[in-house]
Write an enzyme that holds these catalytic residues in place. Structure first.
Site, PDB file in Angstrom:
ATOM      1  N   HIS A 356      41.417  33.272  31.972  1.00 36.12           N
ATOM      2  CA  HIS A 356      41.110  34.564  32.583  1.00 36.12           C
ATOM      3  C   HIS A 356      40.923  35.595  31.471  1.00 36.12           C
ATOM      4  CE1 HIS A 356      42.988  32.762  36.198  1.00 36.12           C
ATOM      5  NE2 HIS A 356      42.276  33.643  36.875  1.00 36.12           N
ATOM      6  N   TRP A 357      39.722  35.936  31.171  1.00 35.85           N
ATOM      7  CA  TRP A 357      39.399  37.043  30.267  1.00 35.85           C
ATOM      8  C   TRP A 357      40.258  37.101  29.016  1.00 35.85           C
ATOM      9  CZ3 TRP A 357      39.172  38.950  35.617  1.00 35.85           C
ATOM     10  CH2 TRP A 357      37.859  38.930  36.079  1.00 35.85           C
TER      11      TRP A 357
END
Length: 462
Positions: A356-357
């Site tokens: 995630h990012w």
């Protein structure tokens, strides 16, 4: 055209790039529907790859397809050149490139500011490329000692380039998932297995309509709630003037509101994968049997909002990614003859955080919090199972429900605000209750040690 886009974007409160993405994203449904009528497996692969690349170009620009090519070609090269270690090589190369893109584009900040880029689709693609390489690696291993998932998903021969490209770019799942296996994709395109002409394949239209109605409801609720619960309030002096319970309630509503955006996105993806036919996953054992569409399902809304235990959350939230993490991270860290422990859980959550990012502090903190939250929930469950008193058992059930509700919505603020300052400000404003409570439960578990009951099959699966 630009004026029309601008007026449409302002009408629904999003930027023009996000509107362009949403239009292309919704277009995956009719494109997936038309794919049902493409004759022949090879033509279906070409259609999947071509439509996925076209919608990516229209949504993110030409550079997006160049970004997608990098992990795809790296993964395929690893499978061709060094099969015995292609899974590990692709894992690190794929995640390395994804992290580089996260850092370069600062995609988390872009999303917060109303922008969008191709890294969301690249996240999904990375998981597909890695699972394909690992399954091809597993094809060298003997079936003895393999887990059931490894036996079901392993690839005995190298997919052709057109099969591989079709799998990676298949438009129904390209933008936001769900992630599925290469073996399932090949059987679907070749009309084998449960999709064989000799098998009864159900109509997808009723399930597609249900997913679309769910998507409309989710978007409507999100658009209504979002203006009332801005995330900027956490660093606003007025927030600090509120009482403890009001601040805790606001954190709950921020988490509750944000989830409906994800429910909308996943409902659209579900509709696209169902109408393509790929979402079909067999029949129930009820009488009469009903079709299952589990391969398309990425979220169980009521299962999340009314979760009785934190342990069940990975089974109902971002379901296909949770399954991927279980098959390709969690289970592969368990040594033969040993039981999984907190290390496997924490390592899996860390991989999820990086996926995630990248390396935003808010994401790292959230996923560490998630591991601790699940461990605390397991303590409550063990205590619940150890008592034979029905009233006390019900009290533990309620306590686990309340615990999950509190800690989840406390923790997810970090996922939404991203920055270390805002994350710590929000956590500190409620005395770090969502961090302290699970740690206290874990420590108490070393003091209060009930006899271990015989676990049910469902709990073992969790």
């Amino acid at each position: 055209m630009d004026l029309d886009m601008e007026s449409m974007a302002s009408a629904i409160g999003v930027s023009i790039p996000v509107l362009r993405f949403l239009l292309c994203f919704v277009a995956t449904i009719p494109v997936s529907f038309l794919g049902r009528f493409i004759p022949g497996a090879c033509a279906r692969h070409v259609y999947s790859a071509f439509t996925g690349a076209c919608l990516s170009y229209l949504s993110f620009g030409f550079s997006s397809n160049l970004h997608f090519l990098v992990p795809m070609l790296l993964g395929y090269a690893a499978m061709v050149l060094y099969r015995p270690r292609c899974g590990v090589i692709t894992f690190f190369l794929g995640f390395g490139y994804l992290i580089g893109c996260h850092v370069y584009y600062m995609s988390g900040d872009a999303w917060k500011e109303g922008g969008i880029d191709a890294t969301g689709a690249l996240m999904v693609l990375t998981l597909k490329v890695i699972s394909c390489a690992i399954n091809y690696n597993d094809g060298l291993l003997k079936e003895d000692g393999l887990r059931e998932a490894q036996k079901n998903n392993r690839l005995l021969k190298l997919p052709s380039l057109i099969e591989y490209f079709g799998y990676c770019l298949c438009c129904g799942s390209h933008f936001a998932g769900p992630v599925y296996e290469m073996k399932d994709y090949l059987e679907w395109t070749e009309r084998k297995g449960i999709w064989a002409k000799s098998e009864k394949v159900p109509s997808p239209y009723g399930a597609t309509l249900r997913a679309l109605m769910q998507a409309a409801f989710c978007m409507g609720l999100y658009v209504y709630l979002a203006p009332h619960f801005p995330l900027t309030i956490f660093t606003d002096p007025i927030y600090q003037q509120w009482g403890f319970w009001k601040r805790l309630g606001y954190q709950y509503m921020c988490g509750f509101t944000a989830r409906w955006k994800y429910y909308f996105i996943w409902s659209i993806s579900e509709a696209a994968v169902i109408i393509s036919g790929l979402g079909f996953s067999g029949w129930t054992e009820s009488s009469p049997p009903k079709p299952k569409w589990d391969r398309a399902k990425n979220v169980d809304i009521l299962g999340v909002e009314l979760a009785k235990s934190s342990v069940t959350l990975p089974l109902v939230w971002n379901i296909q990614v949770s399954t991927w993490l279980r098959y390709y991270v969690y289970e592969r860290l368990i040594q033969n003859g040993k039981k999984p422990g907190f290390f496997q859980l924490l390592a899996t959550q860390t991989v999820s955080a990086v996926w995630h990012w990248g390396l935003y502090p808010g994401y790292i903190i959230f996923f560490i919090q998630s591991a601790v939250m699940i461990a605390g929930s397991r303590v409550l469950y063990r205590w619940q199972q150890a008592t034979s008193n029905s009233l006390i058992k019900k009290m533990f059930v309620f306590m686990n429900f309340a615990y999950t509700l509190l800690v989840l919505n406390y923790s997810c603020v970090g996922f939404m605000v991203l920055s270390l300052r805002e994350t710590l400000a929000s956590y500190g404003s409620v005395c770090y209750i969502g961090t302290i409570l699970p740690i206290v439960l874990i420590l108490l578990s070393y003091i209060i040690k009930p006899a271990k009951p015989v676990r049910s099959k469902a709990w073992k699966e969790e």
